[in-house]
Design a protein around this motif. Structure first.
Motif, PDB file in Angstrom:
ATOM      1  N   GLY A 137     -70.387  38.879  39.545  1.00 52.93           N
ATOM      2  CA  GLY A 137     -71.324  38.385  38.711  1.00 52.93           C
ATOM      3  C   GLY A 137     -72.787  38.958  38.584  1.00 52.93           C
ATOM      4  O   GLY A 137     -73.039  40.069  39.409  1.00 52.93           O
ATOM      5  N   ALA A 138     -73.954  38.562  37.975  1.00 49.23           N
ATOM      6  CA  ALA A 138     -75.179  39.207  37.699  1.00 49.23           C
ATOM      7  C   ALA A 138     -75.864  38.792  39.224  1.00 49.23           C
ATOM      8  O   ALA A 138     -75.543  37.955  40.035  1.00 49.23           O
ATOM      9  CB  ALA A 138     -75.711  38.640  36.792  1.00 49.23           C
ATOM     10  N   GLY A 139     -77.100  39.129  39.138  1.00 41.96           N
ATOM     11  CA  GLY A 139     -77.743  38.810  40.556  1.00 41.96           C
ATOM     12  C   GLY A 139     -78.687  37.624  40.386  1.00 41.96           C
ATOM     13  O   GLY A 139     -79.228  37.060  41.380  1.00 41.96           O
ATOM     14  N   GLU A 140     -78.776  36.990  39.241  1.00 46.46           N
ATOM     15  CA  GLU A 140     -79.447  35.588  39.226  1.00 46.46           C
ATOM     16  C   GLU A 140     -78.810  34.518  39.653  1.00 46.46           C
ATOM     17  O   GLU A 140     -77.626  34.296  39.900  1.00 46.46           O
ATOM     18  CB  GLU A 140     -79.682  35.269  37.552  1.00 46.46           C
ATOM     19  CG  GLU A 140     -80.579  36.095  36.837  1.00 46.46           C
ATOM     20  CD  GLU A 140     -79.746  37.322  36.172  1.00 46.46           C
ATOM     21  OE1 GLU A 140     -80.470  38.049  35.526  1.00 46.46           O
ATOM     22  OE2 GLU A 140     -78.578  37.311  36.563  1.00 46.46           O
ATOM     23  N   ASN A 141     -79.491  33.630  40.276  1.00 44.08           N
ATOM     24  CA  ASN A 141     -79.239  32.275  40.998  1.00 44.08           C
ATOM     25  C   ASN A 141     -78.561  31.550  39.611  1.00 44.08           C
ATOM     26  O   ASN A 141     -79.182  31.352  38.623  1.00 44.08           O
ATOM     27  CB  ASN A 141     -80.171  31.530  41.414  1.00 44.08           C
ATOM     28  CG  ASN A 141     -80.298  32.180  42.998  1.00 44.08           C
ATOM     29  OD1 ASN A 141     -80.194  33.310  43.151  1.00 44.08           O
ATOM     30  ND2 ASN A 141     -80.979  31.194  43.774  1.00 44.08           N
ATOM     31  N   ILE A 142     -77.441  30.934  39.863  1.00 42.59           N
ATOM     32  CA  ILE A 142     -76.819  30.044  38.715  1.00 42.59           C
ATOM     33  C   ILE A 142     -76.045  28.927  39.188  1.00 42.59           C
ATOM     34  O   ILE A 142     -75.822  28.755  40.321  1.00 42.59           O
ATOM     35  CB  ILE A 142     -75.619  30.838  37.956  1.00 42.59           C
ATOM     36  CG1 ILE A 142     -74.545  31.383  39.089  1.00 42.59           C
ATOM     37  CG2 ILE A 142     -76.403  32.233  37.166  1.00 42.59           C
ATOM     38  CD1 ILE A 142     -73.472  32.317  38.012  1.00 42.59           C
ATOM     39  N   MET A 143     -75.962  28.331  38.220  1.00 35.56           N
ATOM     40  CA  MET A 143     -75.406  26.739  38.510  1.00 35.56           C
ATOM     41  C   MET A 143     -74.327  26.544  37.252  1.00 35.56           C
ATOM     42  O   MET A 143     -74.656  26.626  36.250  1.00 35.56           O
ATOM     43  CB  MET A 143     -76.373  25.470  38.542  1.00 35.56           C
ATOM     44  CG  MET A 143     -75.711  24.234  38.869  1.00 35.56           C
ATOM     45  SD  MET A 143     -76.625  22.978  38.882  1.00 35.56           S
ATOM     46  CE  MET A 143     -77.441  23.149  40.542  1.00 35.56           C
ATOM     47  N   TYR A 144     -73.198  26.054  37.701  1.00 31.30           N
ATOM     48  CA  TYR A 144     -72.241  25.907  36.550  1.00 31.30           C
ATOM     49  C   TYR A 144     -71.942  24.373  36.669  1.00 31.30           C
ATOM     50  O   TYR A 144     -71.425  23.743  37.915  1.00 31.30           O
ATOM     51  CB  TYR A 144     -70.883  26.676  36.822  1.00 31.30           C
ATOM     52  CG  TYR A 144     -69.959  26.746  35.902  1.00 31.30           C
ATOM     53  CD1 TYR A 144     -69.723  27.592  34.822  1.00 31.30           C
ATOM     54  CD2 TYR A 144     -69.051  25.517  35.867  1.00 31.30           C
ATOM     55  CE1 TYR A 144     -68.902  27.385  33.735  1.00 31.30           C
ATOM     56  CE2 TYR A 144     -67.990  25.648  34.631  1.00 31.30           C
ATOM     57  CZ  TYR A 144     -68.075  26.451  33.855  1.00 31.30           C
ATOM     58  OH  TYR A 144     -67.072  26.478  32.790  1.00 31.30           O
ATOM     59  N   ALA A 145     -71.938  23.709  35.830  1.00 31.71           N
ATOM     60  CA  ALA A 145     -71.609  22.057  35.852  1.00 31.71           C
ATOM     61  C   ALA A 145     -70.373  21.761  34.929  1.00 31.71           C
ATOM     62  O   ALA A 145     -70.425  22.116  33.774  1.00 31.71           O
ATOM     63  CB  ALA A 145     -72.957  21.328  35.266  1.00 31.71           C
ATOM     64  N   GLU A 146     -69.432  21.224  35.413  1.00 35.74           N
ATOM     65  CA  GLU A 146     -68.270  21.030  34.900  1.00 35.74           C
ATOM     66  C   GLU A 146     -68.591  19.471  34.226  1.00 35.74           C
ATOM     67  O   GLU A 146     -69.123  18.608  34.609  1.00 35.74           O
ATOM     68  CB  GLU A 146     -66.934  20.723  35.783  1.00 35.74           C
ATOM     69  CG  GLU A 146     -66.430  22.060  36.227  1.00 35.74           C
ATOM     70  CD  GLU A 146     -64.940  21.848  37.052  1.00 35.74           C
ATOM     71  OE1 GLU A 146     -64.708  20.656  37.171  1.00 35.74           O
ATOM     72  OE2 GLU A 146     -64.462  22.808  37.503  1.00 35.74           O
ATOM     73  N   GLY A 147     -68.397  19.664  32.813  1.00 35.76           N
ATOM     74  CA  GLY A 147     -68.235  18.427  32.071  1.00 35.76           C
ATOM     75  C   GLY A 147     -67.059  17.437  32.077  1.00 35.76           C
ATOM     76  O   GLY A 147     -66.188  17.705  32.713  1.00 35.76           O
ATOM     77  N   GLN A 148     -66.982  16.474  31.149  1.00 29.80           N
ATOM     78  CA  GLN A 148     -65.890  15.323  31.067  1.00 29.80           C
ATOM     79  C   GLN A 148     -64.562  16.059  30.685  1.00 29.80           C
ATOM     80  O   GLN A 148     -63.466  15.840  30.937  1.00 29.80           O
ATOM     81  CB  GLN A 148     -66.241  14.375  30.175  1.00 29.80           C
ATOM     82  CG  GLN A 148     -65.280  13.196  30.057  1.00 29.80           C
ATOM     83  CD  GLN A 148     -65.724  12.003  29.146  1.00 29.80           C
ATOM     84  OE1 GLN A 148     -66.866  11.923  29.355  1.00 29.80           O
ATOM     85  NE2 GLN A 148     -64.723  11.271  28.952  1.00 29.80           N
ATOM     86  N   VAL A 149     -64.988  17.194  29.719  1.00 33.29           N
ATOM     87  CA  VAL A 149     -63.715  18.240  29.164  1.00 33.29           C
ATOM     88  C   VAL A 149     -64.288  19.668  29.516  1.00 33.29           C
ATOM     89  O   VAL A 149     -65.503  19.917  29.396  1.00 33.29           O
ATOM     90  CB  VAL A 149     -63.416  17.836  27.924  1.00 33.29           C
ATOM     91  CG1 VAL A 149     -62.682  16.621  27.797  1.00 33.29           C
ATOM     92  CG2 VAL A 149     -64.542  18.159  26.780  1.00 33.29           C
ATOM     93  N   PRO A 150     -63.591  20.672  29.484  1.00 36.61           N
ATOM     94  CA  PRO A 150     -63.942  21.996  29.513  1.00 36.61           C
ATOM     95  C   PRO A 150     -64.912  22.409  28.597  1.00 36.61           C
ATOM     96  O   PRO A 150     -65.759  23.307  28.984  1.00 36.61           O
ATOM     97  CB  PRO A 150     -62.422  22.810  29.843  1.00 36.61           C
ATOM     98  CG  PRO A 150     -61.469  21.807  30.319  1.00 36.61           C
ATOM     99  CD  PRO A 150     -62.039  20.438  29.651  1.00 36.61           C
ATOM    100  N   GLU A 151     -64.751  21.982  27.515  1.00 39.53           N
ATOM    101  CA  GLU A 151     -65.526  22.513  26.358  1.00 39.53           C
ATOM    102  C   GLU A 151     -66.966  21.952  26.651  1.00 39.53           C
ATOM    103  O   GLU A 151     -67.862  22.563  26.133  1.00 39.53           O
ATOM    104  CB  GLU A 151     -65.006  21.780  25.034  1.00 39.53           C
ATOM    105  CG  GLU A 151     -63.556  22.252  24.419  1.00 39.53           C
ATOM    106  CD  GLU A 151     -62.493  21.721  25.086  1.00 39.53           C
ATOM    107  OE1 GLU A 151     -61.379  22.198  24.991  1.00 39.53           O
ATOM    108  OE2 GLU A 151     -62.621  20.877  25.919  1.00 39.53           O
ATOM    109  N   LEU A 152     -67.202  21.064  27.380  1.00 42.17           N
ATOM    110  CA  LEU A 152     -68.671  20.458  27.741  1.00 42.17           C
ATOM    111  C   LEU A 152     -69.398  20.809  28.798  1.00 42.17           C
ATOM    112  O   LEU A 152     -70.074  20.374  29.557  1.00 42.17           O
ATOM    113  CB  LEU A 152     -68.507  18.928  27.630  1.00 42.17           C
ATOM    114  CG  LEU A 152     -68.342  18.187  26.292  1.00 42.17           C
ATOM    115  CD1 LEU A 152     -68.550  16.860  26.356  1.00 42.17           C
ATOM    116  CD2 LEU A 152     -69.058  18.840  25.200  1.00 42.17           C
TER     117      LEU A 152
END
Length: 287
Positions: free
Chosen positions: A216-231
């Motif tokens: 990936g890139a060098g930035e700090n990132i957060m990935y949040a899973e929603g109720q369904v993958p589309e969200l």
């Protein structure tokens, strides 16, 4: 429904998903409005989150757009009927909106992932370490602002841990060695990180310098899973502020990044040992 001057992150996301649904159906705003019995301006206001959308309207919208993804429709209905204020709203007018929107995103996440390359993830920072990070901002922040931001970050941690939201953090060795506040502050931070990693809902994985790749890139990132993958939602720290992404292309790209991290990072036990070794190296610098 009454108009909104400052729609929330979730409200804007609902509007964006309705717009995606309309565009995927190949319908223009005027045509959709005719099918719904609404004016084109009302469609625009719904999609821009300037007005609220009822559960019935969401279902009608989906039916007209021939959306067969019932799980997504049900999730959007839940977003439409959400009421009540989040704890972060107490900080409106005190902290930048970016801070509040991150807390809002976390509050609705079913699972969280972070990839940190420059500092320990915010959800795992000690108060002293967080204060030191905020103290490095240029131009310098007033002491009061530093204290408020630190208290807010600590509260975010309490909420996520209290909800036992599953949380996986991948941390590059560079972030483990950056001495915000000096060696003693970092040593205390590393000890707290090890303790946090032993919680059932939390996983800490280290990516050492000697790995032959940098996902990936060098930035700090957060990935949040929603109720369904589309969200699902991607949040990225940048010099311009906090950025949010939710296009399917961006989400797919970051899922691939985390899959790569999962295959290259040290195991949880090996990561704890790695962090302990760095902490031991620091002792000679302040004892």
């Amino acid at each position: 429904m009454p108009g909104r001057s400052n729609p929330t992150l979730r409200q804007r996301r609902l509007g964006a998903e309705l717009r995606k649904m309309r565009e995927q159906a190949g319908l223009g705003g005027t045509e959709l409005g005719r099918l719904l019995g609404a004016s084109p301006s009302v469609v625009t206001q719904m999609e821009s989150a300037k007005i609220g959308v009822s559960a019935e309207r969401v279902r009608s919208f989906a039916a007209v757009c021939k959306c067969t993804n019932q799980a997504l429709v049900d999730a959007l209905v839940e977003m439409a009927i959400e009421r009540g204020k989040g704890w972060w709203e107490e900080y409106q007018g005190v902290l930048p909106t970016d801070f509040l929107e991150i807390a809002e995103m976390e509050a609705h996440a079913h699972k969280l992932y972070t990839w940190a390359t420059t500092y320990i993830p915010g959800l795992q920072q000690t108060g002293t370490y967080a204060s030191a990070v905020f103290s490095r901002i240029s131009p310098p922040l007033p002491r009061h602002d530093i204290d408020v931001r630190t208290a807010f970050r600590v509260q975010r941690q309490r909420v996520v841990r209290g909800r036992r939201t599953p949380y996986v953090s991948f941390i590059h060795e560079a972030a483990l060695r950056m001495q915000f506040g000096g060696p003693r502050v970092l040593a205390d931070q590393l000890a707290a990180l090890i303790e946090a990693s032993e919680q059932p809902s939390m996983s800490v994985r280290v990516v050492p310098f000697d790995m032959d790749t940098f996902p990936g890139a060098g930035e700090n990132i957060m990935y949040a899973e929603g109720q369904v993958p589309e969200l699902d939602t991607l949040q990225m720290d940048s010099a311009q502020g906090v950025l949010f992404f939710h296009s399917q292309a961006d989400l797919a790209n970051q899922r691939a990044t985390f899959a790569g991290l999962d295959s290259t990072a040290l195991s949880e036990d090996a990561s704890r040992d790695f962090i302990r070794n760095i902490a031991s190296e620091l002792k000679g610098k302040y004892e």
